[in-house]
Design an enzyme around this catalytic site. Structure first.
Site, mmCIF file in Angstrom:
data_model
loop_
_atom_site.group_PDB
_atom_site.id
_atom_site.type_symbol
_atom_site.label_atom_id
_atom_site.label_comp_id
_atom_site.label_asym_id
_atom_site.label_seq_id
_atom_site.Cartn_x
_atom_site.Cartn_y
_atom_site.Cartn_z
ATOM 1 N N TYR A 142 0.843 -0.968 0.193
ATOM 2 C CA TYR A 142 0.172 -0.474 0.075
ATOM 3 C C TYR A 142 0.696 1.384 -0.319
ATOM 4 C CZ TYR A 142 -4.636 -1.829 0.519
ATOM 5 O OH TYR A 142 -5.682 -1.898 1.217
ATOM 6 N N LYS A 192 3.347 -15.587 1.749
ATOM 7 C CA LYS A 192 3.267 -16.349 1.205
ATOM 8 C C LYS A 192 4.654 -16.586 0.581
ATOM 9 C CE LYS A 192 1.316 -17.706 -3.115
ATOM 10 N NZ LYS A 192 0.693 -18.758 -3.717
ATOM 11 N N ASP A 224 -2.957 -18.240 0.032
ATOM 12 C CA ASP A 224 -3.674 -18.438 -0.636
ATOM 13 C C ASP A 224 -4.993 -19.812 0.191
ATOM 14 O OD1 ASP A 224 -2.347 -20.181 -1.116
ATOM 15 O OD2 ASP A 224 -1.660 -21.362 -2.876
ATOM 16 N N ASP A 248 -6.189 -6.793 3.731
ATOM 17 C CA ASP A 248 -7.585 -5.724 3.119
ATOM 18 C C ASP A 248 -8.454 -7.024 3.099
ATOM 19 O OD1 ASP A 248 -9.096 -3.918 2.028
ATOM 20 O OD2 ASP A 248 -7.755 -4.683 0.192
ATOM 21 N N ASP A 252 -12.530 -9.098 4.241
ATOM 22 C CA ASP A 252 -13.351 -8.850 3.923
ATOM 23 C C ASP A 252 -13.884 -10.459 4.105
ATOM 24 O OD1 ASP A 252 -13.811 -6.299 3.411
ATOM 25 O OD2 ASP A 252 -13.937 -6.898 1.428
HETATM 26 C C1 IPM Z 1 -10.795 -1.144 4.688
HETATM 27 C C2 IPM Z 1 -10.505 -0.456 2.525
HETATM 28 C C3 IPM Z 1 -9.724 0.309 2.233
HETATM 29 C C4 IPM Z 1 -8.262 -0.250 1.958
HETATM 30 C C5 IPM Z 1 -9.547 1.473 1.365
HETATM 31 C C6 IPM Z 1 -10.989 1.790 1.237
HETATM 32 C C7 IPM Z 1 -8.566 1.999 1.218
HETATM 33 O O1 IPM Z 1 -11.323 -1.561 1.732
HETATM 34 O O2 IPM Z 1 -9.940 -0.450 5.170
HETATM 35 O O3 IPM Z 1 -10.097 -2.740 4.232
HETATM 36 O O4 IPM Z 1 -8.162 -0.579 0.914
HETATM 37 O O5 IPM Z 1 -7.419 -0.509 3.419
HETATM 38 MG MG MG Z 2 -11.476 -3.803 2.245
#
Ligand code: IPM
Ligand code: MG
Length: 357
Positions: A142, A192, A224, A248, A252
């Site tokens: 990032y 990884k 993975d 990240d 999710d």
């Molecule tokens: C998160 C989001 C952010 C990230 C974006 C909005 C920049 O997806 O907080 O997970 O990728 O970190």
């Molecule tokens: Mg995110």
């Protein structure tokens, strides 16, 4: 009486709506705990772009730096999607993470029992699910340099750099070991290492750190495989620690296992003890301003704020129990609605939690 400075950044979309009940809950919990909060509000993201031309005004960063904790709603929306990467609302969030040194991102994925049927997995796979993902937040791909798009041999080439220094790995691993100690004592480091040198170093440094935490059971997993295991048998995990981009993505996945993104809080912590607290969900522009958003993730973020920045775990417990009781009573915002449940809006959900607090 002890006083704490809290900086509130409602942000965009549903941010301001979910922030209102969360701030009310924060005041009530503080009063019960006998502490005073000095709350001030600022601009970040799209609203900051509209008002000042930049997603992270210098004043916002300075005020955040001077506070004990920051509570954020969310940033972004279609209105600002056409802007260049440097001017987008997301840059405000990334700038806060970097500017405040918020290297440790804690993303719990906790299943509230009454919501088991909302998970995309079979109930028996997720009942009692309680995972904590710790994502490194200020390094890795990032923020790595060099980055950009340039012309090489008559075509455009895009590049980013995945880089981790030992000290960055060691400090996030330490957070992982310490939190595993407070939970069920198991830490899984995700990398990884079969392909990337950065990951080989990551694995070495995490294993070194383990020497100081002999009571924690450490395992390593390729990313993975970790993604697969999260949807196959998520309860095998206690604490996961990983880099910025893997975290990240995996967070999710883990969020979805619990049935609703609208329920999940997060904390981002700096070495100084300063923390930023925000719901994991986005700004949901499609339902903004309609009293439909679920404020529980932001309310639960306030619980984390009491636990990690103000060190008042009783207040955190009280907020979490109040939320659990409201769900037990059958109240639901549209995102978690189910048969035989009472549908309520953002405002009503906030009032219900207040009443239980
Ligand atoms: C998160 C989001 C952010 C990230 C974006 C909005 C920049 O997806 O907080 O997970 O990728 O970190
Ligand atoms: Mg995110």
């Amino acid at each position: 009486m002890t006083s704490h400075k809290i900086y509130v950044l409602p942000g965009d979309g549903i941010g301001p709506e979910v922030m209102q009940p969360a701030v009310a809950v924060m005041h009530k919990a503080a009063a019960s705990a006998g502490v005073t909060l000095e709350v001030s509000e600022g601009l970040v993201g799209g609203v900051a772009i509209d008002a000042t031309g930049t997603p992270l005004p210098a004043q916002t960063l300075a005020a955040a730096q001077a506070s004990d904790a920051v509570l954020l709603g969310g940033v972004g929306g279609p209105k600002w999607d056409h802007l260049s990467m440097d001017q987008r609302p997301e840059k405000g969030l990334l700038g806060l993470r970097q500017g405040l040194g918020l290297f440790a991102n804690l993303r719990p994925a906790l299943l509230f029992a009454p919501l088991a049927e909302a998970s995309s997995l079979k109930p028996e796979l997720v009942v009692d699910l309680d995972i904590l993902i710790i994502r490194e937040l200020t390094g890795g791909i990032y923020f790595g340099e060099p980055r950009g798009v340039e012309s090489r041999n008559n075509e455009r080439v895009g590049f980013n750099t995945l880089v981790y220094a030992e000290h960055e790995i060691a400090r996030i691993a330490k957070v992982g070991f310490e939190l595993a100690q407070k939970r069920n004592g198991r830490l899984c480091s995700v990398d990884k290492a079969n392909v990337l040198e950065v990951s080989q170093l990551w694995r070495e440094v995490v294993s070194d750190g383990h020497k100081n935490f002999a009571d924690v059971e450490l395992s390593h997993m390729y990313v993975d495989n970790a993604a697969m295991q999260l949807v196959r048998a998520p309860k095998q995990f206690d604490v996961i620690v990983t880099g910025n981009m893997f975290g990240d993505i995996l967070s999710d996945v883990a969020a979805m296992l619990t049935g609703s993104l609208g329920m999940l809080p997060s904390a981002s912590l700096a070495a100084s003890g300063l923390g930023l607290y925000e719901p994991v969900h986005g700004t949901a522009p499609d339902i903004a301003g309609q009293n439909k958003a679920n404020p529980l993730a932001t309310i639960l973020s306030v619980a984390m704020l009491f636990r990690y920045s103000l060190d008042i775990p009783e207040a955190a417990d009280a907020i979490e129990s109040a939320v659990a009781r409201v769900l037990d009573m059958g109240y639901r915002t549209p995102d978690i609605a189910g048969a035989d449940k009472t549908l309520v809006g953002t405002v009503e959900m906030g009032e219900l939690v207040m009443a239980q607090l």
